[in-house]
Design a protein around this motif. Structure first.
Motif, PDB file in Angstrom:
ATOM      1  N   VAL A 179      44.767  46.579  46.607  1.00 63.28           N
ATOM      2  CA  VAL A 179      44.474  45.607  47.526  1.00 63.28           C
ATOM      3  C   VAL A 179      44.188  46.146  48.939  1.00 63.28           C
ATOM      4  O   VAL A 179      43.424  45.615  49.660  1.00 63.28           O
ATOM      5  CB  VAL A 179      45.497  44.683  47.552  1.00 63.28           C
ATOM      6  CG1 VAL A 179      45.452  43.651  48.307  1.00 63.28           C
ATOM      7  CG2 VAL A 179      45.767  43.985  45.966  1.00 63.28           C
TER       8      VAL A 179
ATOM      9  N   MET B 251      40.551  47.354  49.314  1.00 57.51           N
ATOM     10  CA  MET B 251      39.456  46.453  49.441  1.00 57.51           C
ATOM     11  C   MET B 251      39.669  45.732  50.782  1.00 57.51           C
ATOM     12  O   MET B 251      38.752  45.379  51.451  1.00 57.51           O
ATOM     13  CB  MET B 251      39.920  45.371  48.356  1.00 57.51           C
ATOM     14  CG  MET B 251      39.419  45.834  46.794  1.00 57.51           C
ATOM     15  SD  MET B 251      39.528  44.634  45.558  1.00 57.51           S
ATOM     16  CE  MET B 251      40.920  44.443  45.445  1.00 57.51           C
ATOM     17  N   GLU B 252      40.923  45.489  51.398  1.00 59.81           N
ATOM     18  CA  GLU B 252      41.180  44.738  52.545  1.00 59.81           C
ATOM     19  C   GLU B 252      40.454  45.637  53.671  1.00 59.81           C
ATOM     20  O   GLU B 252      40.042  45.150  54.651  1.00 59.81           O
ATOM     21  CB  GLU B 252      42.524  44.370  52.774  1.00 59.81           C
ATOM     22  CG  GLU B 252      42.767  43.316  53.790  1.00 59.81           C
ATOM     23  CD  GLU B 252      44.291  42.743  53.675  1.00 59.81           C
ATOM     24  OE1 GLU B 252      44.797  43.089  52.849  1.00 59.81           O
ATOM     25  OE2 GLU B 252      44.429  42.035  54.500  1.00 59.81           O
TER      26      GLU B 252
ATOM     27  N   PRO C  18      34.645  38.692  54.488  1.00 64.26           N
ATOM     28  CA  PRO C  18      36.011  38.064  53.997  1.00 64.26           C
ATOM     29  C   PRO C  18      36.386  38.760  52.663  1.00 64.26           C
ATOM     30  O   PRO C  18      35.524  39.409  51.913  1.00 64.26           O
ATOM     31  CB  PRO C  18      35.321  36.701  53.519  1.00 64.26           C
ATOM     32  CG  PRO C  18      34.138  36.447  54.069  1.00 64.26           C
ATOM     33  CD  PRO C  18      33.278  37.834  54.432  1.00 64.26           C
ATOM     34  N   PRO C  19      37.412  39.032  52.749  1.00 59.30           N
ATOM     35  CA  PRO C  19      38.180  39.832  51.833  1.00 59.30           C
ATOM     36  C   PRO C  19      37.739  39.618  50.220  1.00 59.30           C
ATOM     37  O   PRO C  19      37.577  40.268  49.625  1.00 59.30           O
ATOM     38  CB  PRO C  19      39.676  39.909  51.923  1.00 59.30           C
ATOM     39  CG  PRO C  19      40.030  39.182  53.140  1.00 59.30           C
ATOM     40  CD  PRO C  19      38.839  38.521  53.690  1.00 59.30           C
ATOM     41  N   SER C  20      37.657  38.152  50.162  1.00 64.84           N
ATOM     42  CA  SER C  20      37.410  37.754  48.923  1.00 64.84           C
ATOM     43  C   SER C  20      36.167  38.146  48.389  1.00 64.84           C
ATOM     44  O   SER C  20      35.826  38.070  47.292  1.00 64.84           O
ATOM     45  CB  SER C  20      37.407  36.032  49.054  1.00 64.84           C
ATOM     46  OG  SER C  20      36.344  35.548  49.661  1.00 64.84           O
ATOM     47  N   LYS C  21      34.964  38.445  49.366  1.00 64.67           N
ATOM     48  CA  LYS C  21      33.620  38.897  48.912  1.00 64.67           C
ATOM     49  C   LYS C  21      33.860  40.241  48.401  1.00 64.67           C
ATOM     50  O   LYS C  21      33.176  40.681  47.567  1.00 64.67           O
ATOM     51  CB  LYS C  21      32.636  38.777  50.236  1.00 64.67           C
ATOM     52  CG  LYS C  21      32.448  37.221  50.594  1.00 64.67           C
ATOM     53  CD  LYS C  21      32.164  36.464  49.155  1.00 64.67           C
ATOM     54  CE  LYS C  21      32.551  34.935  49.771  1.00 64.67           C
ATOM     55  NZ  LYS C  21      32.889  34.163  48.551  1.00 64.67           N
TER      56      LYS C  21
ATOM     57  N   LEU D  15      36.655  41.438  46.966  1.00 59.74           N
ATOM     58  CA  LEU D  15      36.972  41.266  45.595  1.00 59.74           C
ATOM     59  C   LEU D  15      35.933  41.154  44.560  1.00 59.74           C
ATOM     60  O   LEU D  15      36.105  41.522  43.385  1.00 59.74           O
ATOM     61  CB  LEU D  15      38.260  40.563  45.697  1.00 59.74           C
ATOM     62  CG  LEU D  15      39.078  39.829  44.362  1.00 59.74           C
ATOM     63  CD1 LEU D  15      40.233  41.031  44.062  1.00 59.74           C
ATOM     64  CD2 LEU D  15      39.735  38.587  44.532  1.00 59.74           C
ATOM     65  N   HIS D  16      35.196  40.315  44.960  1.00 61.25           N
ATOM     66  CA  HIS D  16      34.205  39.681  44.197  1.00 61.25           C
ATOM     67  C   HIS D  16      33.462  40.945  43.534  1.00 61.25           C
ATOM     68  O   HIS D  16      33.361  40.923  42.274  1.00 61.25           O
ATOM     69  CB  HIS D  16      33.257  38.772  44.955  1.00 61.25           C
ATOM     70  CG  HIS D  16      32.235  38.307  44.161  1.00 61.25           C
ATOM     71  ND1 HIS D  16      32.059  37.622  42.749  1.00 61.25           N
ATOM     72  CD2 HIS D  16      30.977  38.329  44.441  1.00 61.25           C
ATOM     73  CE1 HIS D  16      30.837  37.404  42.695  1.00 61.25           C
ATOM     74  NE2 HIS D  16      30.026  37.684  43.213  1.00 61.25           N
TER      75      HIS D  16
ATOM     76  N   THR E  18      35.606  43.526  41.426  1.00 62.21           N
ATOM     77  CA  THR E  18      36.136  43.582  40.040  1.00 62.21           C
ATOM     78  C   THR E  18      34.836  43.179  39.473  1.00 62.21           C
ATOM     79  O   THR E  18      35.000  43.449  38.118  1.00 62.21           O
ATOM     80  CB  THR E  18      36.873  42.002  40.283  1.00 62.21           C
ATOM     81  OG1 THR E  18      36.145  40.964  40.915  1.00 62.21           O
ATOM     82  CG2 THR E  18      38.372  42.101  40.985  1.00 62.21           C
ATOM     83  N   PHE E  19      33.583  42.826  39.879  1.00 58.61           N
ATOM     84  CA  PHE E  19      32.642  42.875  39.024  1.00 58.61           C
ATOM     85  C   PHE E  19      32.188  44.013  38.447  1.00 58.61           C
ATOM     86  O   PHE E  19      31.745  44.166  37.019  1.00 58.61           O
ATOM     87  CB  PHE E  19      31.370  42.118  39.708  1.00 58.61           C
ATOM     88  CG  PHE E  19      30.184  41.831  39.066  1.00 58.61           C
ATOM     89  CD1 PHE E  19      29.880  40.653  38.312  1.00 58.61           C
ATOM     90  CD2 PHE E  19      29.156  42.845  38.645  1.00 58.61           C
ATOM     91  CE1 PHE E  19      28.666  40.280  37.693  1.00 58.61           C
ATOM     92  CE2 PHE E  19      28.034  42.660  38.088  1.00 58.61           C
ATOM     93  CZ  PHE E  19      27.761  41.123  37.381  1.00 58.61           C
TER      94      PHE E  19
ATOM     95  N   THR F  61      32.716  47.733  36.523  1.00 59.21           N
ATOM     96  CA  THR F  61      33.825  48.292  36.119  1.00 59.21           C
ATOM     97  C   THR F  61      34.135  49.689  36.490  1.00 59.21           C
ATOM     98  O   THR F  61      34.862  50.333  36.574  1.00 59.21           O
ATOM     99  CB  THR F  61      33.378  48.363  34.508  1.00 59.21           C
ATOM    100  OG1 THR F  61      32.285  48.883  34.427  1.00 59.21           O
ATOM    101  CG2 THR F  61      33.680  47.035  33.932  1.00 59.21           C
TER     102      THR F  61
END
Lengths: 523, 170
Positions: free
Chosen positions: B46, B49-50, B59-62, B64-65, B68-69, B71
């Protein structure tokens, strides 16, 4: 101006119009999940595929722009077959738990399934299971199994609020909507994603499991949370408001409303005054009108009309305020007018306004310029100086905070008379000699004028539950009659017509941009 | 501020990555930066990624997107050697599943796990795109192809040789 033919009907549209929009103009509803008029178009759900002649494959109607001479079929056999196939794919891992799903009854997946698919599953393998109740934030719960990954919620957070909380994680049948670890979907408009969600994947913590949607009745209403006056669907069951949902209004709130606004329905049922009281004793309306008239006459004789103050509430409707002004000026004969309401709060640059009253502009428009009600702090000052001996208050809200508020409440104790005409009691109820319970905006018709001068009518949704609460204007008319200065209103529509005439007259004299514009009569 | 930071050499590489894309398109540098971060910090924590989000002004969510996509970004800590055995069709035909079982036996872990000493992580992966050279495995950034077939006693001589090369001790 390209011309196209949709299902045999010709239509001229502006350049850039999509097939879906053109079809909608002709009255053909192209089913879709991911497309939303206020968001970008990812064309990922494939539900809106239509046949365009000369195109080899079916094209997504939400994304395909109309070109000259295009011939489109939105309801032929090939298209209907494609919809069936898309639905079968979407339902591969869908739990079909409609009986326990809050969305059942207003679910697009459910509707389209019955329209186009309506077959039992042909799948012979076990469905992928996921977490059923994942809290994305303080207001919203996510069900991964029901999610069809249309990304409306993700795009809302990216494009409307700009807060970017949500995203799709993983891929394939493991995909899910998530926030970044340690962060919540926690913005002032987060519950809009619940409305946006075409299926039951995102549900509101407030409304979850509270009421089946087919039991709800809906009335067109206005949110009273702040001066924006967002248009809402006020949905109720069993004489109780269950939830508020934004109602599309391009002039005010488009498709959205804030979370705080959605919770305003709660105070419609909290702390309500239910019966007319004089010195704590309950009376019927005819009795209370007579006694109140006597007390008011006595007070006028005792302290003089100029010692009586009248507080107008920016929480009340224009119609009520119009009669209130007539009552104060023509019946009580006082010209000491003050502005009540709730104290200011926080605003933002989107919808939330710092003024937490829905109708401040309405109050202003009831008065000619120059004779508008004085600010509440002036009332506090006048009470301190002792020049006011009696107070007639519309609404129990006090637009003061902290020490000033305490000072006001303690000053009210020493008055000769406090008449409280309000839907809710609040801290003043204990000090009021006369309490006249009135209806909230959910229980009557009326008009609010918002911070931009847009006037909106709202309809009656429910009757007051186990309560004798009356419309404000009816209370004034009743009292006026007993005081021997009858106000000539028996029907709401006459009153409304007069109110709009007065409003227009009052706004006509304005010459500066600061004053609200003359609103058009609410349809 | 995230707890992590690129080392001096990683920082240089990062600036080099950024220089490949036009100004104002930092998002384009996300994939190579994530690879760099994985090398630098071991896996996609985490915090990592941050940190990438902060550096790329996303944005951190992007982050993460994207992380995680794919592998190939590891979501948990891996051993010094990450042994990834291909189990897609050509390799499967060439007994890749037996190979996985053999390695599980040897290393004493189940696919997806790391040995107790932190030296090896064993994973099954989808196609390594060397179908003509099956069976194949990837160890960190290196491909090992034509791994042959098991001997009569079930052992995989070429794999044993590899293990020895990697310093594996029974």
């Amino acid at each position: 101006m390209p011309t196209c033919t949709i299902n045999g009907q010709k239509i001229d549209v502006d350049r850039g119009t999509t097939v879906l929009q053109a079809a909608a103009e002709l009255g053909f509803d192209v089913p879709h999940f991911c497309y939303h008029p206020a968001l970008s178009i990812p064309a990922n759900c494939r539900m809106c595929l239509v046949e365009v002649e000369k195109a080899r494959k079916l094209l997504p109607a939400c994304y395909t722009q109309v070109t000259e001479g295009m011939v489109v079929h939105t309801e032929n056999e090939r298209v209907v077959q494609a919809r069936r196939a898309v639905l079968e794919f979407i339902l591969v891992n869908h739990p079909v738990d409609c009986p326990i799903c809050d969305q059942a009854g207003e679910c697009k997946l459910q509707d389209y399934y019955l329209d186009y698919d309506a077959q039992s599953s042909r799948q012979r393998t076990i469905k992928v299971t996921k977490i059923k109740a994942f809290p994305l934030g303080p207001e919203v719960v996510y069900d991964g199994e029901r999610c069809i990954l249309c990304t409306r919620c993700v795009r809302f957070c990216d494009e409307v609020t700009g807060t970017n909380e949500l995203t799709v994680v993983e891929r394939g049948d493991r995909s899910a909507i998530r926030t970044f670890p340690g962060r919540d979907l926690d913005n002032a408009y987060s519950m809009c994603v619940v409305d946006l969600c075409p299926v039951g994947a995102l549900t509101s913590r407030d409304f979850r499991f509270k009421c089946r949607v087919w039991l709800l009745q809906s009335a067109d209403s206005v949110c009273t949370g702040c001066a924006r006056d967002c248009s809402v669907h006020l949905e109720h069951h069993d004489a109780e408001v269950q939830r508020l949902r934004p109602r599309y209004n391009p002039e005010v709130n488009e498709y959205w409303m804030c979370d705080a606004g959605r919770y305003t329905y709660r105070e419609l049922h909290e702390d309500r005054l239910t019966s007319p009281l004089i010195n704590g004793a309950s009376y019927t309306w005819p009795q209370v009108a007579e006694k109140t008239a006597d007390i008011l006459t006595e007070t006028v004789q005792g302290v003089g009309t100029e010692s009586i103050a009248f507080v107008f509430s920016p929480q009340a409707s224009c119609e009520d305020l119009f009669v209130a002004r007539k009552f104060a000026e023509e019946v009580l004969g006082t010209s000491r007018h003050y502005m009540g309401g709730k104290p200011d709060g926080q605003g933002d640059d989107f919808l939330i306004h710092a003024d937490k009253n829905p109708n401040r502009n309405g109050v202003k428009l009831m008065f000619p310029r120059g004779s508008r009600p004085a600010p509440f702090t002036k009332l506090l000052h006048d009470l301190e100086s002792g020049s006011i001996r009696a107070l007639y208050m519309m609404g129990s809200d006090i637009p003061l905070v902290g020490e000033q508020r305490q000072a006001f409440v303690s000053l009210v104790e020493n008055l000769d008379l406090l008449v409280l005409q309000a839907p809710r009691g609040g801290e003043l109820a204990a000090h009021a000699k006369i309490i006249l319970p009135t209806r909230t905006h959910a229980e009557k018709e009326g008009t609010f004028v918002n911070c931009d001068g847009v006037a909106q009518g709202f309809g009656k949704a429910i009757d007051p539950k186990r309560s004798a609460a009356q419309d404000d204007w009816r209370v004034f008319v009743r009292l006026a009659q007993k005081l021997g200065a009858a106000l000539p209103y028996a029907f709401f529509k006459d009153l409304r017509a007069d109110m709009f005439a007065a409003m227009e007259a009052n706004s006509r004299k304005t010459d500066t941009a600061a004053a609200p514009e003359a609103p058009a009569p609410a349809g | 501020m995230p707890a992590l930071e690129f080392s001096e050499s990683a920082e240089k590489q990062f600036l080099n990555i950024l220089s490949r894309y036009p100004e104002g398109h930092r998002r384009a540098a996300l994939l190579p930066t994530l690879h760099l971060a994985q090398k630098e910090f071991g896996y996609m924590s985490v915090d990592a990624m941050e940190y990438v989000a902060t550096r790329l002004e996303l944005p951190p969510s992007k982050v993460l997107h994207v992380a995680t996509f794919y592998t190939m970004y590891n979501k948990s800590r891996v051993g010094q050697r990450h042994v990834q055995v291909c189990k897609s069709i050509s390799c499967a035909v060439m007994k890749a599943y037996s190979l996985v079982e053999y390695l599980e036996d040897k290393l004493g872990v189940v696919a997806g796990e790391t040995t107790a000493d932190g030296k090896f992580t064993l994973s099954e992966v989808e196609c390594l795109a060397v179908c003509g050279y099956a069976p194949a495995l990837q160890c960190n950034d290196d491909y090992h192809i034509h791994l042959g077939q098991p001997a009569e006693d079930g052992s995989w001589p070429k794999v044993d040789a590899l293990l020895q090369e990697w310093g594996w001790e029974a």
